[in-house]
Design an enzyme around this catalytic site. Structure first.
Site, PDB file in Angstrom:
ATOM      1  N   LYS A  43       0.818  -1.214   0.000  1.00 42.68           N
ATOM      2  CA  LYS A  43       0.000   0.000   0.000  1.00 42.68           C
ATOM      3  C   LYS A  43       0.859   1.275   0.000  1.00 42.68           C
ATOM      4  O   LYS A  43       0.648   2.171  -0.809  1.00 42.68           O
ATOM      5  CB  LYS A  43      -0.865  -0.022   1.270  1.00 42.68           C
ATOM      6  CG  LYS A  43      -2.206   0.547   1.145  1.00 42.68           C
ATOM      7  CD  LYS A  43      -3.161  -0.040   2.181  1.00 42.68           C
ATOM      8  CE  LYS A  43      -2.608  -0.205   3.571  1.00 42.68           C
ATOM      9  NZ  LYS A  43      -2.744   0.977   4.436  1.00 42.68           N
ATOM     10  N   ARG A  67     -11.180   3.424   8.114  1.00 44.87           N
ATOM     11  CA  ARG A  67     -10.985   2.118   8.741  1.00 44.87           C
ATOM     12  C   ARG A  67     -12.323   1.538   9.216  1.00 44.87           C
ATOM     13  O   ARG A  67     -12.390   0.375   9.582  1.00 44.87           O
ATOM     14  CB  ARG A  67     -10.113   2.242   9.987  1.00 44.87           C
ATOM     15  CG  ARG A  67      -8.641   2.527   9.759  1.00 44.87           C
ATOM     16  CD  ARG A  67      -7.840   1.255   9.598  1.00 44.87           C
ATOM     17  NE  ARG A  67      -6.668   1.119  10.446  1.00 44.87           N
ATOM     18  CZ  ARG A  67      -5.498   1.697  10.259  1.00 44.87           C
ATOM     19  NH1 ARG A  67      -5.331   2.546   9.287  1.00 44.87           N
ATOM     20  NH2 ARG A  67      -4.493   1.448  11.071  1.00 44.87           N
ATOM     21  N   ARG A  99      10.575 -10.216   5.859  1.00 44.04           N
ATOM     22  CA  ARG A  99      11.163  -8.937   6.305  1.00 44.04           C
ATOM     23  C   ARG A  99      11.996  -9.151   7.550  1.00 44.04           C
ATOM     24  O   ARG A  99      12.898  -8.370   7.843  1.00 44.04           O
ATOM     25  CB  ARG A  99      10.064  -7.921   6.639  1.00 44.04           C
ATOM     26  CG  ARG A  99       9.349  -7.378   5.439  1.00 44.04           C
ATOM     27  CD  ARG A  99       8.627  -6.096   5.716  1.00 44.04           C
ATOM     28  NE  ARG A  99       7.872  -6.105   6.978  1.00 44.04           N
ATOM     29  CZ  ARG A  99       6.790  -5.362   7.192  1.00 44.04           C
ATOM     30  NH1 ARG A  99       6.343  -4.594   6.240  1.00 44.04           N
ATOM     31  NH2 ARG A  99       6.180  -5.387   8.348  1.00 44.04           N
ATOM     32  N   ARG A 136      11.469  -8.703  10.736  1.00 39.49           N
ATOM     33  CA  ARG A 136      11.485  -7.739  11.830  1.00 39.49           C
ATOM     34  C   ARG A 136      11.212  -8.446  13.146  1.00 39.49           C
ATOM     35  O   ARG A 136      10.489  -9.442  13.181  1.00 39.49           O
ATOM     36  CB  ARG A 136      10.404  -6.667  11.593  1.00 39.49           C
ATOM     37  CG  ARG A 136      10.988  -5.425  10.985  1.00 39.49           C
ATOM     38  CD  ARG A 136      10.005  -4.414  10.551  1.00 39.49           C
ATOM     39  NE  ARG A 136       8.725  -4.402  11.235  1.00 39.49           N
ATOM     40  CZ  ARG A 136       7.738  -3.586  10.872  1.00 39.49           C
ATOM     41  NH1 ARG A 136       7.901  -2.755   9.874  1.00 39.49           N
ATOM     42  NH2 ARG A 136       6.593  -3.597  11.521  1.00 39.49           N
ATOM     43  N   ARG A 171      -2.283  -9.623  13.015  1.00 35.61           N
ATOM     44  CA  ARG A 171      -2.423  -8.407  12.194  1.00 35.61           C
ATOM     45  C   ARG A 171      -3.300  -8.652  10.972  1.00 35.61           C
ATOM     46  O   ARG A 171      -4.101  -7.807  10.593  1.00 35.61           O
ATOM     47  CB  ARG A 171      -1.038  -7.917  11.747  1.00 35.61           C
ATOM     48  CG  ARG A 171      -0.312  -7.171  12.855  1.00 35.61           C
ATOM     49  CD  ARG A 171       1.065  -6.782  12.437  1.00 35.61           C
ATOM     50  NE  ARG A 171       1.078  -5.805  11.363  1.00 35.61           N
ATOM     51  CZ  ARG A 171       2.131  -5.566  10.587  1.00 35.61           C
ATOM     52  NH1 ARG A 171       3.252  -6.226  10.768  1.00 35.61           N
ATOM     53  NH2 ARG A 171       2.067  -4.646   9.645  1.00 35.61           N
TER      54      ARG A 171
HETATM   55  P1  AMP Z   1      -1.251   2.676  10.554  1.00 28.64           P
HETATM   56  O1  AMP Z   1       0.129   3.204  10.357  1.00 28.64           O
HETATM   57  O2  AMP Z   1      -2.186   3.061   9.450  1.00 28.64           O
HETATM   58  O3  AMP Z   1      -1.278   1.201  10.807  1.00 28.64           O
HETATM   59  O4  AMP Z   1      -1.837   3.379  11.878  1.00 28.64           O
HETATM   60  C1  AMP Z   1      -1.200   3.256  13.125  1.00 28.64           C
HETATM   61  C2  AMP Z   1      -2.219   3.423  14.245  1.00 28.64           C
HETATM   62  O5  AMP Z   1      -2.824   4.712  14.174  1.00 28.64           O
HETATM   63  C3  AMP Z   1      -3.391   2.445  14.202  1.00 28.64           C
HETATM   64  O6  AMP Z   1      -3.083   1.221  14.839  1.00 28.64           O
HETATM   65  C4  AMP Z   1      -4.462   3.222  14.948  1.00 28.64           C
HETATM   66  O7  AMP Z   1      -4.250   3.193  16.342  1.00 28.64           O
HETATM   67  C5  AMP Z   1      -4.217   4.649  14.486  1.00 28.64           C
HETATM   68  N1  AMP Z   1      -4.980   4.954  13.247  1.00 28.64           N
HETATM   69  C6  AMP Z   1      -4.460   5.234  12.023  1.00 28.64           C
HETATM   70  N2  AMP Z   1      -5.425   5.467  11.123  1.00 28.64           N
HETATM   71  C7  AMP Z   1      -6.590   5.333  11.792  1.00 28.64           C
HETATM   72  C8  AMP Z   1      -7.961   5.435  11.416  1.00 28.64           C
HETATM   73  N3  AMP Z   1      -8.328   5.721  10.153  1.00 28.64           N
HETATM   74  N4  AMP Z   1      -8.898   5.225  12.381  1.00 28.64           N
HETATM   75  C9  AMP Z   1      -8.564   4.948  13.656  1.00 28.64           C
HETATM   76  N5  AMP Z   1      -7.299   4.821  14.071  1.00 28.64           N
HETATM   77  C10 AMP Z   1      -6.306   5.005  13.153  1.00 28.64           C
END
Ligand code: AMP
Length: 225
Positions: free
Chosen positions: A54, A129, A168, A170, A181
């Site tokens: 992505k 989300r 990866r 990690r 996940r």
């Molecule tokens: P990401 O890098 O997109 O996986 O986001 C990291 C964290 O940020 C997620 O695990 C959520 O805690 C929060 N987060 C990011 N985008 C959203 C969203 N659209 N709605 C709610 N929480 C979000």
């Protein structure tokens, strides 16, 4: 003479009102056409699981089409790093891997979309989300005057996502955490895929190809080839 004056004044106002009426109906027609699915409009959402590519594909799209890149996760991590009020509010939620409240996310996205780099379009990454976020986005787009949106869904099987994440290597990528996940991804994303599929705005992209082949498929779809 006085009658003539009154008559010409009335005729003048009548014509002015008619002209104004025409131009405002023209305006509303224009805004309607920009609200429909306009091929030139680059208002995009990118959906895909962990390891689906992505981030890589979003960056390529941003480079090609010169649009704004909005990653809600990235914005929130920056807020945490800067210890802002919002950052302090969401730090714990993020550390637990939970979702930040829809109202906070929607305000954040609406404000971010006002930045100049989003003038000609944008790609949303990590948002929406939830279904309330998706419907909230529709309100934001209405306020911006262009409700068209296309959703790119990078399809990669669970097996391939697992393989990519494992390779990866990690420290936090154990088989158990990866399975977790991918499970959370399906829980959150499957309803959105269904939502946009029903609306007819979902575009499925085979994400199991090479990075270049995926990018070429996306570019072909977006430039209407
Ligand atoms: P990401 O890098 O997109 O996986 O986001 C990291 C964290 O940020 C997620 O695990 C959520 O805690 C929060 N987060 C990011 N985008 C959203 C969203 N659209 N709605 C709610 N929480 C979000």
């Amino acid at each position: 003479m006085r009658h003539f004056l009154v008559f010409s004044l009335m005729a003048f106002f009548f014509t002015a009102i008619l002209l104004l009426g025409c131009s405002s109906s023209e305006k509303s027609e224009n805004s309607e056409s920009s609200g429909s699915a306009d091929a030139a409009s680059m208002q995009l959402i990118i959906l895909g699981g962990p390891g689906a590519g992505k981030g890589t594909q979003a960056r390529a799209i941003v480079d090609t089409f010169k649009i704004g890149h909005i990653s809600t996760g990235k914005i929130l991590r920056q807020e945490v790093a800067d210890s802002t009020e919002l950052g302090m509010l969401v730090a714990g939620i993020m550390a637990r891997g939970e979702l930040v409240a829809d109202s906070i996310i929607l305000t954040l996205v609406e404000n971010r979309l006002k930045a100049p780099d989003c003038k000609d379009g944008f790609i949303l990454d990590g948002f929406p989300r939830t279904i309330p976020q998706a419907t909230g986005l529709e309100g934001i787009l209405e306020r911006r005057g262009d409700t068209s949106i296309r959703v790119l869904y990078l399809e990669v099987s669970d097996e391939e996502m697992t393989r990519r994440l494992m390779s990866r290597g990690r420290a936090d990528d154990t088989e158990e955490t990866i399975k977790n996940r991918i499970g959370i991804f399906h829980q959150q994303t499957d309803p959105l895929v269904e939502y946009y599929d029903k609306k007819g705005t979902l575009i499925r992209i085979n994400g199991e190809q090479s990075i270049e082949a995926v990018a070429a498929d996306i570019e072909a779809v977006l430039s209407g080839k």
